[in-house]
Write an enzyme that holds these catalytic residues in place. Structure first.
Site, PDB file in Angstrom:
ATOM      1  CE  LYS A   1       5.249   5.265   8.722  1.00 41.29           C
ATOM      2  NZ  LYS A   1       4.136   4.741   8.916  1.00 41.29           N
TER       3      LYS A   1
ATOM      4  CG  ASP B   1      -0.344   2.837   1.509  1.00 37.09           C
ATOM      5  OD1 ASP B   1       0.077   4.189   1.409  1.00 37.09           O
ATOM      6  OD2 ASP B   1      -0.351   2.053   2.397  1.00 37.09           O
TER       7      ASP B   1
ATOM      8  NE  ARG C   1     -17.749   9.352  18.455  1.00 40.39           N
ATOM      9  CZ  ARG C   1     -19.122   9.370  18.190  1.00 40.39           C
ATOM     10  NH1 ARG C   1     -19.547   9.458  17.038  1.00 40.39           N
ATOM     11  NH2 ARG C   1     -19.959   9.438  19.320  1.00 40.39           N
TER      12      ARG C   1
ATOM     13  CE1 TYR D   1       3.877  -1.104   8.247  1.00 40.00           C
ATOM     14  CE2 TYR D   1       1.858  -0.869   8.117  1.00 40.00           C
ATOM     15  CZ  TYR D   1       3.013  -0.991   9.136  1.00 40.00           C
ATOM     16  OH  TYR D   1       3.165  -0.881  10.399  1.00 40.00           O
TER      17      TYR D   1
HETATM   18  C1  LIG Z   1       3.186   2.264   3.358  1.00 35.38           C
HETATM   19  C2  LIG Z   1       2.314   2.324   4.698  1.00 35.38           C
HETATM   20  N1  LIG Z   1       1.004   2.296   4.881  1.00 35.38           N
HETATM   21  C3  LIG Z   1       0.378   2.236   6.038  1.00 35.38           C
HETATM   22  C4  LIG Z   1       1.200   2.425   7.312  1.00 35.38           C
HETATM   23  C5  LIG Z   1       0.259   2.318   8.507  1.00 35.38           C
HETATM   24  O1  LIG Z   1       0.611   3.561   9.143  1.00 35.38           O
HETATM   25  P1  LIG Z   1       0.341   4.049  10.614  1.00 35.38           P
HETATM   26  O2  LIG Z   1       1.716   3.503  11.384  1.00 35.38           O
HETATM   27  O3  LIG Z   1       0.258   5.500  10.633  1.00 35.38           O
HETATM   28  O4  LIG Z   1      -0.755   3.187  11.143  1.00 35.38           O
HETATM   29  C6  LIG Z   1       2.608   2.175   6.959  1.00 35.38           C
HETATM   30  C7  LIG Z   1       3.412   2.436   8.231  1.00 35.38           C
HETATM   31  O5  LIG Z   1       4.536   2.119   8.522  1.00 35.38           O
HETATM   32  C8  LIG Z   1       3.271   2.263   6.012  1.00 35.38           C
HETATM   33  O6  LIG Z   1       4.423   2.372   5.546  1.00 35.38           O
END
Ligand SMILES: Cc1ncc(COP(=O)(O)O)c(C=O)c1O
Length: 380
Positions: free
Chosen positions: A195, A170, A46, A98
Site C-alpha cells: 500500500k 496494523d 532466504r 481487513y
Molecule cells: C489493512 C490491511 N492489512 C493487511 C493487508 C494484507 O496485505 P497484502 O495484500 O499485502 O497481503 C491489507 C490488504 O489489503 C490491508 O488493507
C-alpha cells in the site's frame, strides 16, 4: 533526523563496493564464503539479502523500532506475527479487520489450536471484557478498513501491558508518516507494504517492526524457518517508494480532506466515513494520535444498485482492490475486500451493499472531484 530525511537515507548508505547511490538489487540466492565459518555477513538469501536488509533497516527507523522483518505480502507478515503464539493461546482482535486477516485467523489458524475473539476495540472496556486468562495478543487495525473507526492506541497499550498481553497494530492505512504505534506503546507494528510504503501499485509485500530483542530473535527465526521473505527486486521497489513517502502522504491527506468534504456536501451521499470530518465520532482522538487523516474514506450510496452504477460510471478513478498507490482506486468492500466476512457480520459493522471505498490518490483533486460528481449524477 527528520522523517523525510530518514525515508531517503536511513539504512541505505552508498554501496560500499561501487558507490552506487541507490541500493543495488542483489539478485542472488547465495553468497560465496571465504572459508568454512567465514563470510561477508551473508550466506543464503532466504536468511538475509543485502537489498532486503537495507529495506528492513529503513523501515525499522521510520517506525521508531530497532528491528524490522520484510515478508512476501502483508498476509505473510500477519501470519509470521501470529506464529509468535502457540496452540492454546487466544487473541483479541478488532471486530472490523481487513477481510484477509479475519480469513487467516478464522479459517486457517483456528485449525492450529489458536482461538480468537473479535471486540469493538474503539471501546477499551469492551476490549478488556474480551480478554481471557490465555489471551496473549491484542491485534488492532486503526483506522479500520473500510469503516475508518479509530482505536485509542496509548489506552490499548496501557491495557495490554496491565494484562501482560502483547499489542500488535496494523498501521497500513496511516503509514509511519502519520501514525507511529511503537511510540504510543505498541509492541509490534505491521504493514502491507503493498500500500502506501511502496505507493506505486507495483509490488506486494509486508513488514513487521518492533523493539524487543527476544521477540525480534523469534521473528527472525520464523522469517527464515517459514521462508515467506520479500525478494530483492520487491524490496528494492519498496525502498524506492519510501523515498517519497512524506511527499505522497501530504498530498494523499490534502486530497482526502477535499474529497471527503465534497462527498459530505453532496445530496446523493448519505454518509461519509473519514476521520478528518468534524462529525466523525473519533475525530478528536484521530487528531491526538495521528498527524494527518490520510487518503482513505468510505461513503454510503444507499443501495447495491447505486454502488454498481457509480462504479460503472467513474472514468478517472479505477475500480480495483488495494489502496495507497499514487492513483485513485475505488472499490466495493461487500463484494471485494470483505467478501470473506459473513454477511451478518458485514451488516453489523456497517459494510452495507451501498458502501463504496476510495483510496484517494495524488492526482489533481479537481479532476477527482469532477469524476465523482459526474458518476454521482448517474445514481438515484
Ligand atoms: C489493512 C490491511 N492489512 C493487511 C493487508 C494484507 O496485505 P497484502 O495484500 O499485502 O497481503 C491489507 C490488504 O489489503 C490491508 O488493507
Amino acid at each position: 533526523m527528520g522523517f523525510a530525511t530518514d525515508a531517503i537515507h536511513a539504512g541505505q548508505e552508498p554501496d560500499p563496493a561501487t558507490g552506487a547511490i541507490t541500493v543495488p538489487i542483489y539478485q542472488t540466492s547465495t553468497f560465496a564464503q571465504e572459508e568454512l565459518g567465514r563470510n561477508k555477513g551473508y550466506e543464503y538469501a532466504r536468511t538475509s539479502n543485502p537489498t532486503r536488509a537495507a529495506l528492513e533497516r529503513n523501515l525499522a527507523c521510520l517506525e521508531a523500532g530497532r528491528y524490522a522483518f520484510a515478508f512476501a505480502s502483508g498476509m505473510a507478515a500477519i501470519n509470521a506475527l501470529a506464529s509468535l503464539l502457540k496452540s492454546g493461546d487466544h487473541m483479541v482482535a478488532s471486530q472490523n479487520l481487513y477481510g484477509g486477516a479475519f480469513r487467516l485467523f478464522d479459517r486457517v489458524l483456528r485449525d492450529f489450536g489458536l482461538s480468537f475473539s473479535y471486540a469493538d476495540t474503539t471501546d477499551l472496556a469492551a476490549t478488556e471484557e474480551a480478554f481471557r486468562p490465555n489471551t496473549r495478543l491484542l491485534y488492532i487495525e486503526t483506522p479500520t478498513n473500510p469503516m475508518m473507526e479509530i482505536t485509542d492506541l496509548a489506552g490499548s497499550a496501557a491495557l495490554a501491558r496491565r494484562r501482560g498481553v502483547l499489542l500488535a497494530v496494523d498501521n497500513t492505512f496511516m503509514s509511519p508518516y502519520f501514525q507511529r504505534p511503537l511510540e504510543l506503546g505498541a509492541d509490534l507494528v505491521l504493514h502491507s507494504t503493498t500500500k502506501y510504503l511502496n505507493g506505486h501499485s507495483d509490488g506486494v509485500g509486508g513488514a513487521v517492526m518492533l523493539n524487543d530483542s527476544a521477540l525480534a530473535d523469534r521473528l527472525r527465526f520464523l522469517q527464515n524457518a517459514a521462508g515467506a521473505i520479500l525478494g530483492p527486486f520487491d524490496s528494492w521497489l519498496v525502498l524506492r517508494g519510501v523515498k517519497t513517502l512524506a511527499l505522497r502522504m501530504r498530498k494523499h491527506d490534502e486530497n482526502g480532506r477535499a474529497v471527503a468534504l465534497f462527498l459530505a456536501s453532496h445530496p446523493k451521499v448519505q454518509k461519509v466515513y473519514y476521520p478528518g470530518l468534524q462529525g466523525h465520532p473519533q475525530h478528536d482522538l484521530a487528531q491526538r494520535q495521528m498527524k494527518g487523516f490520510g487518503g482513505m474514506l468510505a461513503f454510503e450510496t444507499g443501495s447495491l444498485e447505486n454502488a454498481k452504477r457509480l462504479l460503472r460510471s467513474v472514468r478517472l478513478c479505477s475500480l480495483a482492490e488495494s489502496l495507497g498507490g499514487v492513483e485513485t482506486l475505488i472499490s466495493h468492500p461487500a463484494t471485494m475486500t470483505h467478501a470473506s466476512v459473513p454477511p451478518e457480520d458485514r451488516q453489523r459493522l456497517g459494510i452495507t451493499d451501498g458502501l463504496v471505498r476510495i483510496s484517494v490518490g495524488v492526482e489533481d483533486v479537481e479532476d477527482l472531484i469532477a469524476d465523482l460528481e459526474q458518476a454521482l449524477g448517474q445514481i438515484a
